[in-house]
Every structure is written in structure tokens, then in C-alpha cells.
Design an enzyme around this catalytic site. Structure first.
Site, PDB file in Angstrom:
ATOM      1  CG  HIS A 504      -1.797   1.240   1.270  1.00  0.00           C
ATOM      2  ND1 HIS A 504      -3.159   1.258   0.927  1.00  0.00           N
ATOM      3  CD2 HIS A 504      -1.584   2.522   1.721  1.00  0.00           C
ATOM      4  CE1 HIS A 504      -3.654   2.424   1.153  1.00  0.00           C
ATOM      5  NE2 HIS A 504      -2.590   3.038   1.724  1.00  0.00           N
ATOM      6  CD  GLU A 505       1.644   3.700   3.513  1.00  0.00           C
ATOM      7  OE1 GLU A 505       1.768   4.851   2.950  1.00  0.00           O
ATOM      8  OE2 GLU A 505       0.410   3.365   4.394  1.00  0.00           O
ATOM      9  CG  HIS A 508       0.452   6.458  -0.896  1.00  0.00           C
ATOM     10  ND1 HIS A 508      -0.411   6.924  -1.382  1.00  0.00           N
ATOM     11  CD2 HIS A 508      -0.015   5.774   0.417  1.00  0.00           C
ATOM     12  CE1 HIS A 508      -1.627   6.937  -0.781  1.00  0.00           C
ATOM     13  NE2 HIS A 508      -1.418   6.162   0.368  1.00  0.00           N
ATOM     14  CG  HIS A 511       0.827   8.686  -6.953  1.00  0.00           C
ATOM     15  ND1 HIS A 511      -0.453   9.104  -6.560  1.00  0.00           N
ATOM     16  CD2 HIS A 511       0.760   9.287  -8.229  1.00  0.00           C
ATOM     17  CE1 HIS A 511      -1.038   9.774  -7.261  1.00  0.00           C
ATOM     18  NE2 HIS A 511      -0.522  10.039  -8.638  1.00  0.00           N
TER      19      HIS A 511
END
Length: 713
Positions: A504-505, A508, A511
């Protein structure tokens, strides 16, 4: 979770003291600025470190405050030059000039506030008392500069047909930032707005400080091992090591995530589970009570929104998000609610019957029972547990696996660099390359400590952009988590949930790392709040894919690859208790929205309001001793106010997106390149829905998520 640069930890100070501090900071002579720059490593920019990374090995606590004051003085001179320019306002001399201003201040803020989150101490917390109102004052003085706003407005009103999409987006965002920060208010209302925002910044920080202190204030030293029956030996060893570090005998458990979950998942002693459950859900209460702070935060937010012409804070916050307004948010939540609630109720009935067969003697499960019996029931149904999976998820191997995944998808290469200074010995740093070109710097910080807040998040020390000479300025991204550390007996072993958290992290992080836009304010994760969780949640999908796991999931003792049958069990159990967990997320979303659409005068008691606002979604009895709102940092300190629904909104998008990966192949280069080109590289340079439809060919549908979660056929 994506964390923006916010000040997290601070004590409330009086407006009188704030005014004195602000008055003192204004008189910085050119000579004083030169002296500070010469003697302060934070001001000696560009930093003389590899890739201009923060010089953590040189920074001392006493450097922060003078550095921020000096950086503000430098930024003010840059703003003054733009404001007083005799040239006719245009895109370059006004909008771009504003975008390029205050770089030194941004860098120093990025270091200071990240340290408040992941490596804080009382001195830094105290320092924030002065820094926070100074920064709020600077921000307000910028946005309330009438002469400057006139220049911005002239560019905004002009015909800008010759400019590109990203340039037009920068103009629009700059103009909206001024308007949303009170540029059009009367002089008196600007003063009121400024006071409210400065007070609000202090309240947010005090809230977070109370949560951290209440988390750290509770621990339990247990010397009778019988009381810990059911807890696996490796988790007991970690607790034993923790006790030895504190020069205690026996085992020490606290409210850090790995320690708390060890109790809640495995401890057969129900009273012990209850004690920890109550303590965890009383964070931000008692001697660290956030009750009054919540009231004042909601009051300040509502007053700010109404000053700017909005009915409530939710409408103000949602205007630039994909959802647009609270009606659409509630509509999305309502669309999911009935299916999730029906499924959740069935699951609780099932789980209760199972618990009673296991010896549970009451009619209803309580909050301190659910995790314990859910773990047992999951093992019963699928013959799978954390104990079976953890030996295959050695942290170092998981890192390699996640790196390899991003390499397969986006051709990334990671090179460890021990010469880059770090703020703590636990932190690892990597250079990230794509097609042999440096694309960014990645910091990884995995383990809990008292100086770090709980949870997991991605942040940046610097965003990606191109400088005025057209040079690519690479991002410096940091991922911060709270995973169990290694022991003498075992390496750091992750649960399956922690593997998903890492992915999940990392979503990010990608991104931020793969951003390729001209302007820093539009790069990376600078996107609408209800779009920012899309890339992070999308990455979680690979966690249970065999073609991903077979590359790194080796047993830490036998070195054998994770068996196919175990992966199959993971797949089969993916929707275990899906209705219950779906309802829990919806509960947080509804609670947040109801806080920010209800007049603050009607919220008399936080605990009672929480119970009323979430009563239609509760699947378990509510304990009068607990109140999760008082530790709800996402909305009261972390930037997700009127935005917690974003997790579900983004989940709708990522479920729809992953269908395309599944259809074409989860390592399909065409799909991955389209995702990189249309989503990851674009940041906030275009409208989020337009970016998604370019990638997917259409707008997303909620059905993909409901179907994947087994809530509809």
C-alpha cells in the site's frame, strides 16, 4: 496512508505569545540572514550531500527554528519582488514565479515536520509551539496580499489558449488556493480567517501530541507466562526483548501496533484482551483528553467554511475533489451500506456460534473478542493463520519482492546508498533508476519506537519537478511503517496484513517516484484526496498473486518457497469477514462526514455523538468506556477531514482498474505502461477523472468492488 507535510505535535500557546513571536521574527536584517545561512546546515542549500538529500548528520535541534525564520524572510523577499514587479502580470512572471518561490522554506519544513512524525522528542515538540503559528502567519500574509492576488487574478482571467494543459492547471490551482484561503474576504474577515487558521494549526498539533503521549503512557509488564497463553513464541520473544531493554523481567506489551495485535489476536486471557482494548480505544482521553480540542477544531473549521461562503466544512473541503459535494459522498456510502451491513450481520452471527463452540459463554461478542475469535475461525475454515504465513515473509525478502514487482511493471532498479545521511539507524536509503536514469531517492523506515507515531504512511522530503533551466529534480520519498523488529532468534517476519501495508505505502511511493511533471505543486501525490489512495490500494492486489509471491516468499529456516496450497488458502480467505471490515471502513467514513456536516453547536458530547452517528452500522455492542474519535488522527490531525470516505472511493477505482490487469495479465507491459503514463507520471497535472478514463477507457463502477468483496453476486 499518504501524509502531507503537516505539523503533528505541539502544545497550545496563547494568542499573546503568538503575536510576540510573530513580531520578533519580522525584523531579520540582511546581515542576520547571511550569518544564519553561513552557520546553519539547513540553510546551506543546495545541500552538499548525495543528490541534495537532507544533511541529517549535520542537523542539530537548535538549527530548525532560526532556519525556518530565515527561510521565511527569504521567501518574503521573493514574494515582494513578484508583487512589486512593474511588468504586466503574465504566466511566467506571476504564476511560475510564485511556484518557484519559497523553495528553501519548503525543504526545511519537509525535514522538520517529518521528524515530528517519525523521530520526535520533547524539544522538537516544544519548538513546534513557535514554528506553527509563524508558518500560519506567513501563509495568511501571502494569500491575503491584495496586490499579489490582483496579479494572480489578472492571469487567471486572461486568455491562456497558447498554454499547455499543465500550465493551465497551475493557473487554476494557484487562483483557487488564493480564493480558498480567503483572498476575496474583506479586511476584517481576513483577520478573522487568519486567527482561526493559526488557532486551528495549534489544535491539530495538540490533538496528535495527546494521541502519541497516551499511546506511549500505557504498557504492561507481565511476569507470569501463563497469563500469555496462546501468544506465539516469536511474539513473546519480542515482548521479552522489549522488557529487557527497559531493565524489566518477564514480558512487556504496549500499544504499538505489533504488540497490541499480539494480545488481541492470540491472548486467551479475555480480561487481558479487554484491558488492552479499552486502553487502545481510550487514547486521546483521560489525562490526555481531546474532547475540548475536537470541539474547537470543528468550530474553527465550520467558521472558516462559512467565512468563505460554504454551509459547512465538508462542502468547503469537497469542492475540488472527485466527489464534489457531500451529497455524492453520502450517496456512494449509502450505495455500499446495505450490502455490507447484511453481509456483516451474517458474519457476526456465524462467528458468535463458532466462539460458543470454542467455549465462549456469553450471547454477544465484544470488541475485545472479535479479533481473537476471527483469527481462530479463519484458521478453522481455511486452515490458515499468521503463524503459518509469517515464516515466509522475511522483511528483507519482502523488500526484494516488492522491488522486483516494480521492476517487472515499470523497469525500476534499486541501489542501496549508505552514504546518504539518515535520521535514525533503522532507516535504509536507495537510489531508484528507470532506464538507467535516476528517478528518485527512497527512504525506508520500518520499525516502531517511542519517537514515532503509530500507523504507516508515505511522505516526501522533496517532490519531483523541473527547474527553470529544464533540469529534472528527482523526488525524495520516504515510507514509514511500524513492523515487528528482528530478534536474536528470528529475522523481522511480517504478517500477511503487513505485506499488504508495505505494498500500500509502496503504491504511494511509486506515485511520488515516477512523477514526471513540470511543477512541484502538481507532482506525485498532489492530487485530490479521494484519488490519492488509488495507486496505493491498487498495489495491494498483488499480495496474494502466486506469480508475485514465488519470487521472494521463502521460509526463513527451510528456505523452501511458499507452497501453492498455502497461497490458495490465502486466495480463498481474502473475503473472510469482508462485510464486517467493509462496515468498519464505512463507519469511519460516515462518522467523518457527519462531524463535518453537523453544526458544531449540536455536538455537545463527542462520545455520544460518535455513538449516534455510527449506530446504524454497529455490528457489536459499543463500550461506554471507549471513544475512537479522540484518537481519530486522520481527520483531526492528518489531512483527511471530510475525506476519510476517500479510502472507499479510491477502492472503487482500484478494484475497477485491477480488473484490467487481471484481464490482460498482472505483469502486462501494455497495461503497466498505460498506468504509468496516464496515472503515476501525471500527478495532479490534469483532472483526476480524465486521467482515469484515459487509462481505463471509461469511468469506474462500484460493482467491481462489491463483487470482489463478495457482497453481491
Amino acid at each position: 496512508m499518504k501524509k502531507t507535510v503537516l505539523a503533528f505535535i505541539i502544545l497550545a500557546v496563547s494568542i499573546t505569545v503568538q503575536a510576540q513571536n510573530l513580531q520578533a521574527k519580522k525584523q531579520l536584517s540582511p546581515q542576520r540572514i547571511m550569518e544564519e545561512t553561513k552557520n546553519n546546515p539547513l540553510l546551506q542549500q543546495p545541500w552538499n550531500t548525495p543528490y541534495q538529500t537532507p544533511p541529517f548528520d549535520q542537523i542539530k535541534e537548535e538549527h530548525y527554528l532560526p532556519a525556518i525564520k530565515t527561510a521565511i524572510a527569504l521567501a518574503e523577499k521573493e514574494i515582494e519582488s513578484i508583487t512589486n514587479s512593474m511588468e504586466k502580470p503574465n504566466f511566467q512572471n506571476t504564476i511560475v514565479a510564485l511556484e518557484r518561490s519559497g523553495v528553501v522554506l519548503k525543504r526545511i519544513e519537509g525535514v522538520f515536520f517529518n521528524m515530528l512524525s517519525c523521530n520526535t522528542n520533547p524539544n522538537l515538540q516544544k519548538m513546534a509551539e513557535e514554528i506553527s503559528p509563524i508558518l500560519s502567519h506567513f501563509s495568511n500574509s501571502l494569500y491575503h496580499n491584495e496586490k499579489l492576488f490582483k496579479r494572480v487574478e489578472m492571469v487567471y482571467r486572461a486568455k491562456n489558449d497558447a498554454l499547455g494543459t499543465e500550465d493551465k492547471k497551475l493557473i487554476e490551482d494557484t487562483y483557487k488556493s488564493f480564493v480558498n484561503n480567503g483572498a476575496k474576504l474583506s479586511h476584517e474577515k481576513k483577520k478573522q480567517y487568519a486567527q482561526l487558521t493559526e488557532e486551528l494549526s495549534l489544535l491539530n498539533l495538540k490533538f496528535s501530541k495527546n494521541v502519541l503521549e497516551s499511546t506511549n503512557s500505557f504498557s504492561k509488564n507481565i511476569t507470569d507466562k501463563n497469563q500469555l497463553k496462546g501468544i506465539p513464541d516469536d511474539l513473546l520473544q519480542i515482548a521479552k526483548n522489549r522488557a529487557q531493554e527497559k531493565e524489566m523481567k518477564g514480558y512487556l506489551f504496549d500499544l504499538s501496533t505489533p504488540s497490541y495485535l499480539a494480545i488481541m489476536k492470540y491472548a486467551e486471557d479475555r480480561e487481558l484482551r479487554k484491558e488492552f482494548y479499552i486502553a487502545y480505544n481510550q487514547r486521546g482521553a483521560k489525562q490526555f483528553d481531546n474532547e475540548e480540542i475536537i470541539h474547537n477544531i470543528l468550530k474553527s473549521r465550520e467558521m472558516i467554511a462559512q467565512l468563505l461562503g460554504f454551509e459547512n466544512y465538508a462542502e468547503y473541503a469537497l469542492q475540488d475533489r472527485m466527489a464534489k459535494n457531500s451529497k455524492n459522498v453520502f450517496g456512494m456510502l449509502d450505495e455500499m451500506k446495505s450490502a455490507a451491513l447484511a453481509k456483516g450481520k451474517e458474519e457476526i452471527v456465524e462467528l458468535t456460534k463458532f466462539a460458543q463452540k470454542e467455549g465462549f459463554k456469553e450471547k454477544q461478542l465484544q470488541g475485545w473478542d472479535i479479533t481473537f475469535y476471527a483469527e481462530k475461525y479463519k484458521n478453522h475454515l481455511y486452515n490458515i493463520s499468521d503463524e503459518q504465513l509469517q515464516p515466509y515473509f522475511v522483511l528483507e525478502n519482502v523488500i526484494d519482492g516488492v522491488f522486483e514487482l516494480s521492476s517487472n511493471l515499470f523497469d525500476l532498479k534499486y541501489v542501496a546508498n549508505k552514504k546518504i545521511p539518515t535520521y535514525h539507524p533503522d532507516v535504509k536509503v536507495f537510489e531508484v533508476y528507470r532506464n538507467k536514469k535516476l528517478t528518485g531517492i527512497l527512504y525506508l523506515d520500518f520499525h516502531p519506537r517511542e519517537s514515532k507515531r503509530s500507523g504507516a504512511w508515505m511522505t516526501s522530503f522533496r517532490e519531483q519537478y523541473y527547474d527553470s533551466d529544464g533540469n529534472y529534480i528527482c523526488p525524495q520519498v520516504s515510507l514509514v511503517m511500524n513492523f515487528s523488529p528482528s530478534t536474536k532468534e528470528n529475522p523481522s517476519l511480517l504478517t500477511f496484513d503487513e505485506v499488504q501495508t508495505f505494498l500500500h505505502e509502496f503504491g504511494h511511493g511509486l506515485h511520488g517516484l515516477l512523477s514526471n511533471v513540470k511543477y512541484e505543486s502538481l507532482s506525485g501525490t498532489n492530487v485530490p484526496r479521494d484519488f490519492v489512495e488509488f495507486p496505493s490500494q491498487l498495489m495491494e492486489n498483488w499480495a496474494s498473486e502466486r506469480s508475485f509471491l514465488k519470487e521472494f516468499a521463502f521460509h526463513h529456516k527451510t528456505k523452501k518457497i511458499i507452497p501453492q496450497e498455502l497461497i490458495q488458502k490465502v486466495k480463498e480467505s481474502e473475503n473472510f469477514m469482508s462485510g464486517y471490515y467493509f462496515c468498519r471502513q464505512l463507519t469511519y467514513g460516515y462518522l467523518d462526514m457527519r462531524y463535518h456536516t453537523t453544526p458544531y453547536t449540536e455536538i455537545k458530547d463527542v462520545n455520544k455523538f460518535e455513538q449516534t452517528a455510527t449506530s446504524d452500522l454497529q455490528l457489536l455492542p459499543v463500550s461506554s468506556e471507549t471513544c475512537m474519535s479522540k484518537a481519530f488522527s486522520h481527520i483531526f490531525a492528518g489531512g483527511y477531514a471530510a475525506g476519510y470516505y476517500s479510502y472507499k472511493w479510491s477502492e472503487v477505482i482500484e478494484a475497477d482498474a485491477f480488473e484490467l490487469f487481471k484481464e490482460k495479465g498482472i505483469f502486462n507491459k501494455e497495461v503497466a505502461n498505460s498506468y504509468l503514463e496516464n496515472i503515476l507520471s501525471k500527478g495532479g497535472s490534469e483532472d483526476a477523472m480524465k486521467l482515469y478514463t484515459k487509462f481505463r477507457g471509461r469511468e469506474p463502477s462500484v460493482k467491481a468492488l462489491l463483487k470482489r468483496s463478495n457482497l453481491i453476486k
